[in-house]
Design an enzyme around this catalytic site. Sequence first.
Site, mmCIF file in Angstrom:
data_model
loop_
_atom_site.group_PDB
_atom_site.id
_atom_site.type_symbol
_atom_site.label_atom_id
_atom_site.label_comp_id
_atom_site.label_asym_id
_atom_site.label_seq_id
_atom_site.Cartn_x
_atom_site.Cartn_y
_atom_site.Cartn_z
ATOM 1 N N GLU A 1 1.946 5.485 1.071
ATOM 2 C CA GLU A 1 0.812 6.370 1.396
ATOM 3 C C GLU A 1 -0.118 5.684 2.397
ATOM 4 O O GLU A 1 -1.035 6.316 2.938
ATOM 5 C CB GLU A 1 0.047 6.742 0.128
ATOM 6 C CG GLU A 1 -0.952 5.706 -0.379
ATOM 7 C CD GLU A 1 -0.304 4.529 -1.115
ATOM 8 O OE1 GLU A 1 0.929 4.447 -1.154
ATOM 9 O OE2 GLU A 1 -1.061 3.680 -1.627
ATOM 10 N N CYS B 1 3.667 0.782 -6.463
ATOM 11 C CA CYS B 1 2.873 -0.393 -6.828
ATOM 12 C C CYS B 1 2.850 -0.623 -8.330
ATOM 13 O O CYS B 1 3.855 -0.969 -8.915
ATOM 14 C CB CYS B 1 1.467 -0.244 -6.242
ATOM 15 S SG CYS B 1 0.564 -1.799 -6.271
ATOM 16 N N GLN C 1 5.902 -1.462 -11.164
ATOM 17 C CA GLN C 1 5.944 -2.475 -12.223
ATOM 18 C C GLN C 1 6.176 -1.799 -13.582
ATOM 19 O O GLN C 1 6.919 -2.308 -14.435
ATOM 20 C CB GLN C 1 4.638 -3.271 -12.214
ATOM 21 C CG GLN C 1 4.482 -4.104 -10.938
ATOM 22 C CD GLN C 1 3.040 -4.469 -10.633
ATOM 23 O OE1 GLN C 1 2.119 -4.124 -11.358
ATOM 24 N NE2 GLN C 1 2.837 -5.159 -9.522
ATOM 25 N N HIS D 1 3.007 0.345 -0.327
ATOM 26 C CA HIS D 1 2.231 1.581 -0.246
ATOM 27 C C HIS D 1 2.658 2.528 0.872
ATOM 28 O O HIS D 1 2.091 2.514 1.959
ATOM 29 C CB HIS D 1 0.747 1.248 -0.116
ATOM 30 C CG HIS D 1 0.204 0.596 -1.339
ATOM 31 N ND1 HIS D 1 -0.368 1.307 -2.375
ATOM 32 C CD2 HIS D 1 0.198 -0.703 -1.719
ATOM 33 C CE1 HIS D 1 -0.718 0.477 -3.344
ATOM 34 N NE2 HIS D 1 -0.388 -0.752 -2.974
#
Lengths: 1095, 371
Positions: free
Chosen positions: B348, B256, B260, B346
């Site tokens: 996770e 995430c 970036q 994500h």
Amino acid sequence: MPRRADVHSVLVIGSGPIVIGQAAEFDYSGTQACRVLRAEGLRVILVNSNPAKIMTDPEFADATYVEPITPDIIEKIIAKERPDALLPTLGGQTALNAAIALHESGVLEKYDVELIGADVDAIQRGENRELFKAIVEEIGGEVARSAICHTMADCMAAAHDLGYPVVVRPSFTMGGAGSGMAYDEVDLHRIAGSGLAASPTTEVLLEESIIGWKEYELELMRDKNDNVVVICSIENLDPMGVHTGDSITVAPAMTLTDREYQDMRDLGIAIIRAVGVDTGGCNIQFAVDPADGRLVVIEMNPRVSRSSALASKATGFPIAKIAARLAIGYTLDEIPNDITAETPASFEPALDYVVVKVPRFAFEKFPAADPTLTTHMKSVGEAMAIGRNIPEALQKALRSIEKSDASFSWSDIDDDVETLVEQARKPHDGRIKKVQQAMWLGATAARMYNVTGIDPWFLDQISIINEVAAQIRDAAELDPRLIRRAKRHGFSDQQLAQLRGVSEDVARHLRQALGIRPVYKTVDTCAGEFAAHTPYHYSSYDEETEVRPRSKPAVVILGSGPNRIGQGIEFDYSCVHAAMALRAVGYETVMVNCNPETVSTDYDTSDRLYFEPLTLEDVLEVVAAEQQVGPVVGVIVQLGGQTPLGLAQKLKDAGVPVVGTSPEAIHLAEERGAFGAVLAKAGLLAPRHGMATSFEEAKAIADEIGFPVLVRPSYVLGGRGMEIVYDDDMLRDYIGRATQVSPEHPVLVDRFLDDAVEIDVDAIYDGTELFLAGVMEHIEEAGIHSGDSACALPPMTLGRADIERIRIATKAIANGVGVRGLLNVQFAQASDVLYVLEANPRASRTIPFVSKATATPVAKAAARVMMGATIAELRAEGLLPETGDGGTMPMDAAIAVKEAVLPFGRFHGVDTVLGPEMKSTGEVMGIDTLFGTAYAKSQVAAYAGGLPTSGTAFVSVANRDKRSMIFPIKRLHDLGFEIVATAGTAEVLRRNGVPATVLRKHFEVVGDDPEPDTIARILDGTIDIIINTPYGVGARLDGYEIRSAAVTKGVPCITTVQGLGAAVQGIEALIRGEVGVRSLQEHAADLEKARGAAL
Amino acid sequence: MTASLPALLVLEDGRAFHGDSLGATGETFGEAVFCTAMTGYQETLTDPSYHRQVVIQTAPQIGNTGVNNQDDESEQIWVSGYVVRDPSRVQSSWRSTGSLDDRLTAQEVVGISGIDTRALTRHLREQGAMRVGISTETGDPRALLERVLQSPDMAGADLTADVSTATAYVVPAVGKRLHTVAAIDLGIKAMTPRLMAERGIEVHVLPASSSIDDVLTVGADGVFFSNGPGDPATAAGPVALMQQVLERSLPVFGICFGNQILGRALGFGTYKLKYGHRGVNQPVQDRATGRVEISAHNHGFAVDAPLDGPATTQYGRVEVSHVCLNDNVVEGLRLLDVPAFSVQYHPEAAAGPHDSAYLFDRFVQLMQGGR
Ligand SMILES: Nc1ncnc2c1ncn2[C@@H]1O[C@H](COP(=O)(O)OP(=O)(O)O)[C@@H](O)[C@H]1O
Ligand SMILES: Nc1ncnc2c1ncn2[C@@H]1O[C@H](COP(=O)(O)OP(=O)(O)O)[C@@H](O)[C@H]1O
Ligand SMILES: [Mg+2]
Ligand SMILES: [Mg+2]
């Protein structure tokens, strides 16, 4: 990667007749499949014995075979059509089993037909509960402890170590046929016995009971690249122990945290992979222990199922359509999501609403059946509702089900808390209302949880509804805030009215005066993340509406609501056809319906779909919403059966234009007195009759016209509450019960016509010309409901003269009533006198059958006529044949036979005798050049095995039938059947030169005399066909045991002499051999030619 | 069903919604974003990436399973405001330890309920994410609008310091320790170190301000850059650290915000999406295998990298490894000459599907010298 280039033609197997556990959802899935396969340029060959379906319309396949779904018939079709592939996963268990049979018999290999969308081993792994459990355990999942049994002895032993209660479940059946919950050895004997019989592999599974756990379902899809998505999660409000098909279910799952949900998802995905469903959809059921979250896998269905239909409608994700695409080689990411257009199908729908499904039962038609809900499915249909919260969706669903007493209510509750709590303990139709009322009267959620196992969260949703009800009732006056709150919790104007003690109209006007109107949201698969291009709407009392402006004139088509006995998919068929026909001539079609199983509720069947209850309030609001955004020409009430027809007058009174036959005209046909006048004017006869509101009146009439009489309430469908009454006592008893059926209408008393031939007629009338669409001659005599008796088209014994007489009579009625569109008339012809039994100014149950038998799009034409087209114009246009009609079928036209399919096998202990009250759930059609062959086809399509060609016939007929049975039975004997009969019957047969052995009646057996009696013979399988015409009266007529034994053993059992005649012809045809197959397209071409020749 | 306190929601462009108070009373501001997940509201609320955002749940009935003490993704609720159509008043879950409403109140999260959340969602979809205010103190939209307009904007917001841990801490490996990873906490979720630990990784969670030396002193054989809130354009520190790590060819994994950071370290730009990706149903394609993962997303910004073939950067060739099939947004980067990769979504999960957990194994392989 594009679709497979090596597949050019596909054979699709449908699911056959509508039966409990396998209903209209497979019309929806099959139709979608055929649509997409053809859109892909494939040649589609379809076999499905059910004429009532959209799927079996000639325009949905290149070759449509309305033929029995049996291995040998399918082999004939394969030999003739040589398809490259066979797609078996969209026709329910029937198609799956047929495909397996064809594979095992080597037919697929022989003709080198590839099974697509499923492979046999995967099907085995998914459907064989033993294999399946092993797989689940291998991948670390849990299953309920169980044992596989092949004999009764195994069962007893297994139940012993599992401990009672145990769940009995046969392999390879659907809808829980033959399954049940056994609490002791006696139950076990009964249930496992039929279970072993029901399973094609004589295998049952005994399983540890986890009754009361939370029950869930996941709908998954997988493509050939092993991408797997979960389309929908479904939570059962009724906990484990009630079949999902009989449970109130909710989507999405409401009471799982993300952790538990993801564990379920992971397990589901692991299962679909391990089982190896290579492409397509599957359904997996789970149980969760509310105490500790223990997750147990119940079963999987490696195919499109009832739940996938529900999931498709609930999410807007067309599972069947996508499954068909995957089967021919596409991957999920290559298929666009129709609704958003811009995003792919490789995603998981997100809902910003909740969906509630409520099952519809028919116990009122089977008083002898056990109404307790268990692991064996008993519902005949379902309604779905969409709302922004459970209270709203649940209350909408309860009114969608169209049972006057289904909706929650707060006044005149007859029972006290204790009684209600007790009633709620046992799962049954309407339990949810008992729960609501018990809580209304003070039972706590905790207590209701203890007795029902319904999750406390759902119970609280019901308390919320009760609390809002209390606020409404207690408010000094109804302020807008309160009304809005009630509406946001799904209260109907009627419920508000009840709580305030005012009329529904008053409540509605107050609400509307305050500007409280529903808005219409859109089912978009993505919770608003992307714009939706398909106007699939549901109402809610929110702020912003999404109904788009429109320039084209709209026609609103009212559907038929949940499937039920007497109002099934035949009506959906007509609605869908109207949508197609009117769309084609430039109208914007707007469908209103609440049945998730049907084609009419596919978002692409009409231009706009409103998934709403079919009550006056809900329909008025839809119409109002559409009038806001563009011109509305009118509402079609003629096609959805009695449901919309009942709204006609009220809609008109509310200023809504009703197209086609006017409400006043409908009344003329429906109201006995008025209709009598119409007949009189036309010089037509009705059986002598009268109308009574009391026993005395009824008796007076009966005495005058003479017993037996046929009594019934007015305004009913499917012969609801109709009985043949032979004497005063029966009459008194009936009137006593009748009042509940339909209070605002009197009881009708008719002379009952004995030995009359019943004739069913469907026609279209445009005000000047009558198009006689079809004349059907019933095989059973009048007295057996038209929906339950077999019939033939063209009529096998009626001559031109008879038909012309019928044409004239029908036209006179159409004219007298003022029909614009469809008219269905039932005649009875007794000793050459023609009587009119009734006229229904609407689409009838037989429209699809007639359309297919005569190769004429009757419903489409009717829809056009309702909108003002004339029959002449439609003939010119080519929608109707240039000349002639269903009354002038060419001499050598093939004969189509419709046979009803009855659910007796489902309802243990119910008598199978047919009467004026309809009991069938579905129908099949057999078509061939000869009546006998067509009839034989219809029998094998309706009942496994069909008619025997040799063996032993057991005969036991009522005295009145003794004469007429002699000849056919003699014929049976000549054809090589051994004849056994009960004493009286045998005597008559012997005297007439038919050697018949006497079999003692069951009750004649004294002590433990070894010689077998009738029942014993039937049960030990040494009887191949039974002819038993009952006599006497009452619920359990003589011969009851014979008929129930027949049902248990699945032996064909003929209960009328006329049926016997037809059966003998059928048997002869079969013995003559070579039963061919013909597609509807070929049939149409033949008729075309013959009609041309007639010019 | 006691008539609750009225609450008001006003968007930056003036659109107002009147509803009922949810959670704490008072007034709050933030960026209005909608999340389409139907499960996992507890994880959402405690996800630091939602810092300074007002989350609108599109699922209408929220709170049904209450809250428990196992599903938090951090020590506190981070959303600055919460919007739910129908909050549940009871909790049904064997794990539940309390109600959502109480938790919101206890943590002083101001929320609003009973409004047309779908209308609000569609508005944001059409107009784009924007500032919003929720108040139980005023019923006057104009008054609230003024304060909304004074509230800070998300573009240009540097929020890392607010969410990052003050001091380093260690999440021990489960079982035998196979690797040591320095995880730069830019707003890390609890599930991330847990999934690494399960793979035999000892995770040293370090403050966002950590230097390359801090990373080296823990003896890291890999560096992880976490998810987090704010505008990546403001993350000069982490970007510099990323570059130093890349120079040393230390295996890198980013999620995430971390993705970036990697993008910017490679010289790519980042930009704000119209309304972002927030949900657990997003189709992401692994461009190497063609396989589609259903994944959890929570990002308002994205990396601007070329989709057609590898690009050359000062750290060698880089390819876009994953894209979102809904809109072709870059969802992952992979360096071909240096052991580094990252994803915008994500793996996770928490909340969300587990389809992408394999990426943690990929990280382990990188550290084992595999590619
Ligand atoms: N072990 C069990 N204990 C209690 N109820 C069960 C058990 N297994 C199944 N059921 C109930 O019986 C129903 C039908 O069982 P299922 O395996 O789904 O058969 P079918 O193939 O008819 O759907 C389920 O929906 C569930 O409610
Ligand atoms: N007078 C009668 N004599 C004999 N049979 C009748 C008579 N009236 C009705 N029936 C039988 O009852 C069935 C149901 O009656 P009908 O008027 O068609 O009710 P429904 O509206 O349910 O179709 C008919 O199909 C017919 O077989
Ligand atoms: Mg099942
Ligand atoms: Mg009838």
